[in-house]
Write a protein that holds these residues in place. Structure first.
Motif, PDB file in Angstrom:
ATOM      1  N   SER A 167     -17.037 -43.245 -13.905  1.00 15.22           N
ATOM      2  CA  SER A 167     -17.458 -44.618 -14.395  1.00 15.22           C
ATOM      3  C   SER A 167     -16.743 -45.842 -14.120  1.00 15.22           C
ATOM      4  CB  SER A 167     -17.524 -44.467 -16.220  1.00 15.22           C
ATOM      5  OG  SER A 167     -16.392 -44.125 -16.616  1.00 15.22           O
ATOM      6  N   SER A 168     -15.542 -45.316 -13.647  1.00 13.12           N
ATOM      7  CA  SER A 168     -14.359 -46.477 -13.293  1.00 13.12           C
ATOM      8  C   SER A 168     -14.470 -46.993 -11.736  1.00 13.12           C
ATOM      9  CB  SER A 168     -12.939 -45.882 -13.513  1.00 13.12           C
ATOM     10  OG  SER A 168     -12.479 -45.923 -15.084  1.00 13.12           O
ATOM     11  N   ILE A 169     -15.412 -46.119 -11.023  1.00 12.67           N
ATOM     12  CA  ILE A 169     -15.454 -46.446  -9.677  1.00 12.67           C
ATOM     13  C   ILE A 169     -15.950 -47.832  -9.046  1.00 12.67           C
ATOM     14  CG2 ILE A 169     -16.952 -45.774  -7.601  1.00 12.67           C
ATOM     15  CD1 ILE A 169     -16.863 -42.777  -8.264  1.00 12.67           C
ATOM     16  N   TYR A 170     -16.933 -48.190  -9.720  1.00 13.51           N
ATOM     17  CA  TYR A 170     -17.523 -49.644  -9.588  1.00 13.51           C
ATOM     18  C   TYR A 170     -16.419 -50.647  -9.895  1.00 13.51           C
ATOM     19  CZ  TYR A 170     -20.830 -53.411  -9.298  1.00 13.51           C
ATOM     20  OH  TYR A 170     -21.721 -54.557  -8.966  1.00 13.51           O
ATOM     21  N   LYS A 171     -15.786 -50.525 -10.817  1.00 10.73           N
ATOM     22  CA  LYS A 171     -15.000 -51.715 -11.269  1.00 10.73           C
ATOM     23  C   LYS A 171     -13.650 -51.843 -10.230  1.00 10.73           C
ATOM     24  CE  LYS A 171     -13.013 -50.891 -15.615  1.00 10.73           C
ATOM     25  NZ  LYS A 171     -12.331 -50.714 -16.792  1.00 10.73           N
ATOM     26  N   VAL A 172     -13.144 -50.675 -10.057  1.00  5.86           N
ATOM     27  CA  VAL A 172     -12.042 -50.636  -9.148  1.00  5.86           C
ATOM     28  C   VAL A 172     -12.664 -51.144  -7.536  1.00  5.86           C
ATOM     29  CG1 VAL A 172     -10.230 -49.061  -7.882  1.00  5.86           C
ATOM     30  CG2 VAL A 172     -10.933 -48.694 -10.354  1.00  5.86           C
ATOM     31  N   SER A 173     -13.735 -50.578  -7.213  1.00  4.29           N
ATOM     32  CA  SER A 173     -14.310 -50.789  -5.808  1.00  4.29           C
ATOM     33  C   SER A 173     -14.626 -52.489  -5.755  1.00  4.29           C
ATOM     34  CB  SER A 173     -15.759 -50.384  -5.905  1.00  4.29           C
ATOM     35  OG  SER A 173     -16.648 -50.867  -4.843  1.00  4.29           O
ATOM     36  N   LYS A 174     -14.964 -53.366  -6.741  1.00  7.85           N
ATOM     37  CA  LYS A 174     -15.004 -54.675  -6.964  1.00  7.85           C
ATOM     38  C   LYS A 174     -13.746 -55.280  -6.875  1.00  7.85           C
ATOM     39  CE  LYS A 174     -18.725 -56.455  -7.004  1.00  7.85           C
ATOM     40  NZ  LYS A 174     -19.634 -56.896  -5.716  1.00  7.85           N
ATOM     41  N   LEU A 175     -12.959 -54.689  -7.302  1.00  3.90           N
ATOM     42  CA  LEU A 175     -11.491 -55.317  -7.221  1.00  3.90           C
ATOM     43  C   LEU A 175     -10.959 -55.245  -5.980  1.00  3.90           C
ATOM     44  CD1 LEU A 175      -9.494 -56.969  -9.350  1.00  3.90           C
ATOM     45  CD2 LEU A 175      -8.176 -54.603  -9.465  1.00  3.90           C
ATOM     46  N   TYR A 210     -38.953 -41.973 -10.287  1.00  3.59           N
ATOM     47  CA  TYR A 210     -38.119 -42.184  -9.273  1.00  3.59           C
ATOM     48  C   TYR A 210     -36.756 -42.217  -9.460  1.00  3.59           C
ATOM     49  CZ  TYR A 210     -42.391 -43.526  -6.830  1.00  3.59           C
ATOM     50  OH  TYR A 210     -43.784 -43.769  -6.337  1.00  3.59           O
ATOM     51  N   PHE A 211     -36.351 -41.407 -10.633  1.00  4.61           N
ATOM     52  CA  PHE A 211     -34.996 -41.272 -10.968  1.00  4.61           C
ATOM     53  C   PHE A 211     -34.625 -39.846 -10.190  1.00  4.61           C
ATOM     54  CE2 PHE A 211     -34.016 -43.246 -15.243  1.00  4.61           C
ATOM     55  CZ  PHE A 211     -34.925 -44.585 -14.821  1.00  4.61           C
ATOM     56  N   SER A 212     -33.017 -39.764 -10.096  1.00  5.48           N
ATOM     57  CA  SER A 212     -32.644 -38.664  -9.244  1.00  5.48           C
ATOM     58  C   SER A 212     -31.358 -38.660  -9.925  1.00  5.48           C
ATOM     59  CB  SER A 212     -32.002 -38.739  -7.960  1.00  5.48           C
ATOM     60  OG  SER A 212     -30.916 -39.788  -7.639  1.00  5.48           O
ATOM     61  N   ASP A 213     -30.467 -37.416  -9.793  1.00 10.72           N
ATOM     62  CA  ASP A 213     -29.180 -37.273 -10.525  1.00 10.72           C
ATOM     63  C   ASP A 213     -28.167 -38.583 -10.292  1.00 10.72           C
ATOM     64  OD1 ASP A 213     -29.886 -34.907 -11.471  1.00 10.72           O
ATOM     65  OD2 ASP A 213     -29.217 -33.825  -9.668  1.00 10.72           O
ATOM     66  N   LEU A 214     -28.529 -39.268  -9.259  1.00  6.71           N
ATOM     67  CA  LEU A 214     -27.522 -40.518  -8.918  1.00  6.71           C
ATOM     68  C   LEU A 214     -27.836 -41.519  -9.909  1.00  6.71           C
ATOM     69  CD1 LEU A 214     -25.576 -40.139  -6.716  1.00  6.71           C
ATOM     70  CD2 LEU A 214     -26.937 -41.736  -5.183  1.00  6.71           C
ATOM     71  N   LEU A 215     -27.658 -41.284 -11.198  1.00  6.47           N
ATOM     72  CA  LEU A 215     -27.861 -42.475 -12.151  1.00  6.47           C
ATOM     73  C   LEU A 215     -26.815 -43.429 -12.227  1.00  6.47           C
ATOM     74  CD1 LEU A 215     -28.890 -39.952 -14.986  1.00  6.47           C
ATOM     75  CD2 LEU A 215     -30.400 -41.586 -13.567  1.00  6.47           C
ATOM     76  N   PRO A 216     -27.231 -44.711 -12.078  1.00  8.41           N
ATOM     77  CA  PRO A 216     -26.432 -45.831 -12.094  1.00  8.41           C
ATOM     78  C   PRO A 216     -25.213 -45.670 -13.259  1.00  8.41           C
ATOM     79  CG  PRO A 216     -28.371 -46.801 -12.751  1.00  8.41           C
ATOM     80  CD  PRO A 216     -28.691 -45.053 -12.307  1.00  8.41           C
ATOM     81  N   GLU A 217     -25.706 -45.394 -14.382  1.00  9.62           N
ATOM     82  CA  GLU A 217     -24.644 -45.334 -15.453  1.00  9.62           C
ATOM     83  C   GLU A 217     -23.475 -44.502 -15.293  1.00  9.62           C
ATOM     84  OE1 GLU A 217     -28.788 -46.623 -16.812  1.00  9.62           O
ATOM     85  OE2 GLU A 217     -28.083 -44.663 -15.871  1.00  9.62           O
ATOM     86  N   ARG A 218     -23.393 -43.383 -14.370  1.00 11.69           N
ATOM     87  CA  ARG A 218     -22.492 -42.603 -14.197  1.00 11.69           C
ATOM     88  C   ARG A 218     -21.324 -43.317 -13.440  1.00 11.69           C
ATOM     89  NH1 ARG A 218     -24.655 -38.002 -10.089  1.00 11.69           N
ATOM     90  NH2 ARG A 218     -22.505 -37.722  -9.747  1.00 11.69           N
ATOM     91  N   PHE A 219     -21.674 -44.582 -12.735  1.00  7.23           N
ATOM     92  CA  PHE A 219     -20.514 -45.267 -12.123  1.00  7.23           C
ATOM     93  C   PHE A 219     -20.316 -46.601 -12.735  1.00  7.23           C
ATOM     94  CE2 PHE A 219     -23.102 -42.639  -9.236  1.00  7.23           C
ATOM     95  CZ  PHE A 219     -22.393 -41.547  -8.977  1.00  7.23           C
ATOM     96  N   GLY A 220     -20.722 -46.941 -14.028  1.00  3.57           N
ATOM     97  CA  GLY A 220     -20.510 -47.841 -14.781  1.00  3.57           C
ATOM     98  C   GLY A 220     -21.426 -49.044 -14.334  1.00  3.57           C
ATOM     99  N   ARG A 221     -22.820 -48.648 -13.952  1.00  2.00           N
ATOM    100  CA  ARG A 221     -23.497 -49.618 -13.402  1.00  2.00           C
ATOM    101  C   ARG A 221     -24.957 -49.543 -14.103  1.00  2.00           C
ATOM    102  NH1 ARG A 221     -24.125 -50.452  -7.110  1.00  2.00           N
ATOM    103  NH2 ARG A 221     -24.837 -52.525  -8.056  1.00  2.00           N
ATOM    104  N   LYS A 222     -26.087 -50.398 -13.941  1.00  2.00           N
ATOM    105  CA  LYS A 222     -27.307 -50.350 -14.479  1.00  2.00           C
ATOM    106  C   LYS A 222     -28.235 -50.582 -13.651  1.00  2.00           C
ATOM    107  CE  LYS A 222     -28.197 -52.712 -18.368  1.00  2.00           C
ATOM    108  NZ  LYS A 222     -28.408 -53.905 -19.108  1.00  2.00           N
TER     109      LYS A 222
END
Length: 506
Positions: free
Chosen positions: A265-273, A311-323
């Motif tokens: 869930s912190s991946i996106y935050k660190v990625s954007k930084l 059209y959902f898969s296991d790759l849900l955006p909420e896992r990575f802090g996204r929507k």
């Protein structure tokens, strides 16, 4: 079932910084080091190469000072060289306790770059490891060009492993230095090394030159590797390294028997930084962190999401802090519009929803960027009661000019009940010039235009310069005061649309 633990070593601050044009400041390195260890929860970080610059030395010193105070010093690693102790002296002064010693993993590199025999190289490596031990520094070893070594000189690689397995080291690190491995080779080569040296802790360091970095990581884990080297956003030399965001998702979803610490869930935050600090933009279609990867564009997909999440898969955006988002444009269907309206707390009847959908499609056809925040304005425009008139007047075409040192001018062509009129004029602004030219047309018809008494422009909060804007103009005649609206991404065009509505009303 006991899960097999895989260590994650992030090398964004060392190998990632070798991305062309990237140089993190000392404060940026410290900020990212803290985030990687405390927020993302990686097991180790490689933060620099020894002896590079004074700035690099200060950055390493600062990180080590912080790490020492917070019990992370054993997780801080630096790339070093077989250089008669120069790197060790640098590490001692900087306060680093773990060296990643760069050694030769292929006979080709050893022969043509170092011009030494294996025995000479091994002797110097042993001396460097012993010196590190004397200073309380533990050693991991990189086998540079190991992948080519396994392809072209496996005898040398296993001779090296025979030697290094008897040295006091913690990890053997196997880099695909030039990113040349296929997934099959990654699996085969690591299986051979692991079966021959089961007690060695093996790290795999993938590069992405064939876009196979993540696939090779997956195969390396299957083959029994103990640790992985990854970077945020796949940063690194040439095509970069295996990206941490993709590698973590792949391992979690395809190898549930593997345990990794990283906090998804912190991946996106660190990625954007990292994107901000490095200045290297994340491609919009990059898996996990790209702007578009959790955006459904086609209306059929949004409709499917409404029907048992087809059209959902296991790759849900909420896992990575996204929507998940539903794009608005020419491929939008009613379901896309409804999804966005739901987020805004709005609901339309079927007839109005059809009208709004058609308007969004028209705007998308013009390549306008339509956002969720634009929807209230589109609804207002489509359902505008002032639009209920018979269209007898049309602004067929216009040319507007604005030049420094010259008054703005406009040339306007207007169709009034089948009769075409053309006039030009100047004004204090482009819209004023347009209205002056229009006034000339109506003077020919012996008609007067209403008085403009109020003019307001607004865009959706949080929008950007390409957002749709709404212009609301209030007009006054002898008999009444009324308001018309225009909607477009261009402010002046908005005003002209609102004006055309006024011409039809009068």
């Amino acid at each position: 079932m006991n899960k097999r633990k895989i260590e994650i070593m992030d090398t964004t601050l060392r190998d990632g910084e070798q991305t062309s044009g990237v140089s993190f400041s000392a404060s940026e390195k410290l900020t990212l080091a803290k985030l990687l260890l405390e927020e993302l929860l990686v097991d180790r970080i490689e933060i620099a190469s020894a002896r590079v610059s004074d700035g690099e030395f200060e950055a390493v010193k600062n990180i080590c000072s912080w790490a020492g105070e917070n019990n992370y010093l054993h997780k801080i690693e630096v790339l070093t060289f077989v250089d008669k102790g120069i790197s060790i002296d640098w590490m001692v002064k900087a306060g680093v306790k773990v060296q990643n010693l760069l050694t030769k993993g292929s006979l080709n590199h050893l022969t043509h770059q170092l011009k030494k025999t294996p025995e000479q190289h091994f002797s110097e490596i042993a001396q460097t490891i012993a010196l590190a031990q004397q200073h309380g520094i533990s050693t991991n070893v990189y086998l540079e060009d190991w992948s080519n070594g396994m392809r072209n000189s496996p005898e040398y690689v296993f001779q090296y492993l025979d030697f290094i397995s008897k040295q006091p080291i913690k990890r053997v690190m196997l880099p695909d230095t030039l990113g040349i491995l296929s997934p099959w080779e990654a699996y085969q080569f690591i299986t051979k090394v692991k079966s021959g040296y089961p007690d060695l802790h093996l790290d795999f360091h993938a590069h992405n030159d064939y876009d196979l970095g993540t696939a090779n990581v997956l195969e390396a884990v299957k083959a029994g590797v103990d640790g992985l080297h990854l970077t945020i956003n796949g940063m690194g030399e040439r095509a970069g390294n295996a990206p941490i965001e993709s590698a973590i998702a792949v391992i979690r979803d395809f190898l549930p028997e593997i345990e990794i610490n990283v906090k998804e869930s912190s991946i996106y935050k660190v990625s954007k930084l990292v994107e901000t600090f490095s200045g290297v933009r994340i491609p919009v279609n990059k898996p996990i962190t790209g702007d578009n990867v959790f955006t459904q564009t086609a209306g059929i997909h949004a409709d499917g999401d409404n029907k048992k999440n087809l059209y959902f898969s296991d790759l849900l955006p909420e896992r990575f802090g996204r929507k998940r988002k539903y794009a608005l444009g020419k491929t939008s269907g009613k379901a896309n519009i409804e999804k966005n309206l739901q987020e805004l707390g709005l609901k339309l009847n079927d007839e109005d929803l059809k009208k709004v959908t058609q308007r969004v499609i028209e705007l998308g056809d013009k390549k306008e960027t339509v956002t969720k925040e634009d929807l209230p304005y589109i609804i207002s425009d489509v359902l505008d009661k002032s639009s209920s008139y018979t269209e007898k007047v049309a602004v067929e075409s216009y040319v507007l000019t604005h030049s420094k040192g010259l008054r703005p001018s406009a040339t306007v062509s207007v169709n009034i009940e089948g009769e075409l009129f053309e006039e030009n004029s100047q004004g204090d602004g482009q819209f004023d010039a347009f209205m002056n030219a229009l006034a000339k047309v109506y003077k020919k018809k012996k008609l007067a235009l209403p008085k403009l008494v109020d003019y307001a422009v607004r865009i959706a909060p949080g929008s950007s310069t390409d957002a749709l804007c709404e212009t609301t103009i209030t007009w006054e005649t002898e008999n009444k005061t009324f308001t018309t609206r225009g909607l477009d991404s261009d402010q002046t065009v908005c005003a002209i649309i609102a004006t055309q509505k006024m011409l039809n009303i009068i």
